[in-house]
Each structure stands twice: as C-alpha cells, then as structure tokens.
Design an enzyme around this catalytic site. Structure first.
Site: not given
Ligand code: SAH
Length: 237
Positions: A84-86
C-alpha cells in the site's frame, strides 16, 4: 437467560464497546497527525483531498498485524509481494490529477483499495484493475463492506485499461512500467490527466503527469519514486 448471566454479558459488551471506541479515537488522532505532518506540511493544499484523507480509515486497509503502523510515513506490505503506497505519495498523485466530484477515474493496481477509496471519498466514480486475483477479490469485498459502492474492481491486466468504461477523466497507475501503455493513452479523455511511475523495476523511477491536449500528451516530472513493477502476467493466487 437468568439475571446473573445477563449482567455478565452486558458488562462484557460494555467493555468491548469502550475498548473499540478508544481504538477508534486513537486512529482518528493518528490520521489527523498524518494529514498535518506528512501531507499538508509537504505542500498538499486541495481541501477536498485533505478532507478525504482525514476520513478514509487507512488502518482497515492494511494487514491486521500492521494496523499500529497504518498511519506511518511509509509504504507497507499487503502480501503477495505488493504494498500500500506511502500516504504522501497517495496525496501527491491524487492532487496532481485535480480529480473532482463526478470524475470517472481508472486506477491500474487496486492493491488494498486505499487509493481507490480516497478518490471515491472525493466523489469520483472509480474503475480499478488488479492483476492478482486474491487482492482484487479482497479489495472489492473490503470496499463494499466499508461503504464504497462507487468503486468497481476488476481482476485483469491493467495494461489494457478498462475499454468498456472508457474514456476516463483521469488515470492513475500505481505500479511502475518502462513505457506508457498505448491503451491507457487511448482511454484518456481530451483534457484528461494521467499520473504514472515510469522506470525500471525496484529502482528509482520518475513519477510523470501527462495531460492530453489536442490529442497530444504534455508531461510534467513530479519527482523520483519507487513503485512495485506492473506485472504482465495475470496471477491466479
Ligand atoms: N493502489 C494500491 C497500491 C498498489 S501496489 C493501494 O492503494 O493499496 C501496486 C498494485 O499493482 C499491486 O497490487 C499489484 O498487484 C498491481 N499490479 C501490478 N501489475 C498490474 C497490472 N498489470 N494490472 C493491474 N494491477 C497490477
């Protein structure tokens, strides 16, 4: 049920409710800090986006053993070698699209469904493609459960976009590739924007923002990023 059993059950229930609401409050506070320190202080200003990121419960999009890190300033593993992206990268990409209520948005790389939920919270209608079957199914189930009916998830190779739903006002690609997929250019509306990380797998890539003007693409470099690669093999697991 006798009176004693009823009182015990009631007490257990009250304790459960109190603990859950204490956790919910803690996550609310962590989410506010995330928006303030990681997103606003780095220059993101779109009020609708900031409001959406204050609302979407990111801790419900990460594996259970990582919920305590859900609001930290990093990407997190979600299984199957994916992430899951930053939070800041989600904000940067979303803001660059200037997506508004009513926009029809294509996402390539559903992953946890968090990015799609942020777009839906702004009021966009989201079509998201995920290449790993179990991730597509889990994300669709999670998004339904959390109340995001305006998001449709499809299992497949997002390289080809979602032709039946094209054209899109915006396209967001959340996995990296070494070239711009022609079907995505094709499926972008005139005046529409596409944000995509371009570069080699697992090393420094460039986040590009493209705008379609008179059938031609203009580009803007949004900086260096590292995304998981766009896979060209549809995975059954
Ligand atoms: N947007 C996601 C993060 C995505 S990580 C989130 O908010 O959680 C990148 C995702 O792209 C992974 O889930 C990966 O499986 C998916 N992916 C990789 N190649 C793809 C392809 N060809 N088509 C669709 N999805 C792909």
């Amino acid at each position: 049920m006798n009176k004693k059993n009823f009182i015990t059950l009631f007490t257990v229930w009250i304790i459960f409710v109190l603990i859950s609401s204490a956790y919910a409050e803690q996550y609310d506070q962590e989410r506010q800090l995330m928006v303030e320190k990681q997103i606003k202080q780095r220059g993101v200003v779109d009020p609708q986006l900031l409001d959406a990121m204050l609302k979407v419960p990111r801790h419900l999009f990460v594996p259970e053993n990582l919920t305590s890190s859900a609001y930290s300033d990093t990407p997190l593993p979600i299984g199957y070698g994916q992430t899951i992206s930053q939070p800041y990268i989600v904000a940067l990409m979303t803001e660059s699209l200037q997506a508004k209520k009513g926009f029809k948005v294509l996402e390539v790389g559903t992953g946890s469904g968090y990015q799609a939920a942020v777009l839906a919270q702004i009021g966009c209608q989201v079509f998201s493609v995920e290449v790993i079957k179990i991730l597509a199914e889990t994300a669709q189930e999670r998004l339904n459960r959390l109340g995001y009916p305006e998001i449709s998830v499809r299992w497949g190779d997002g390289y080809f976009g979602w032709e039946e739903e094209a054209p899109f006002d915006s396209i967001i690609v959340t996995c990296a590739i070494d070239h711009l997929p022609p079907p995505l250019i094709e499926q972008l509306k005139e005046g529409g924007k596409m944000v995509i990380p371009v570069g080699p797998p697992y090393s420094l890539q460039t986040l590009w923002l493209f705008t379609k003007e008179n059938g031609q693409l203009t580009s803007e470099n949004l900086g260096g990023v590292i995304f998981v690669p766009l896979l060209r093999e549809v995975r059954q697991e």
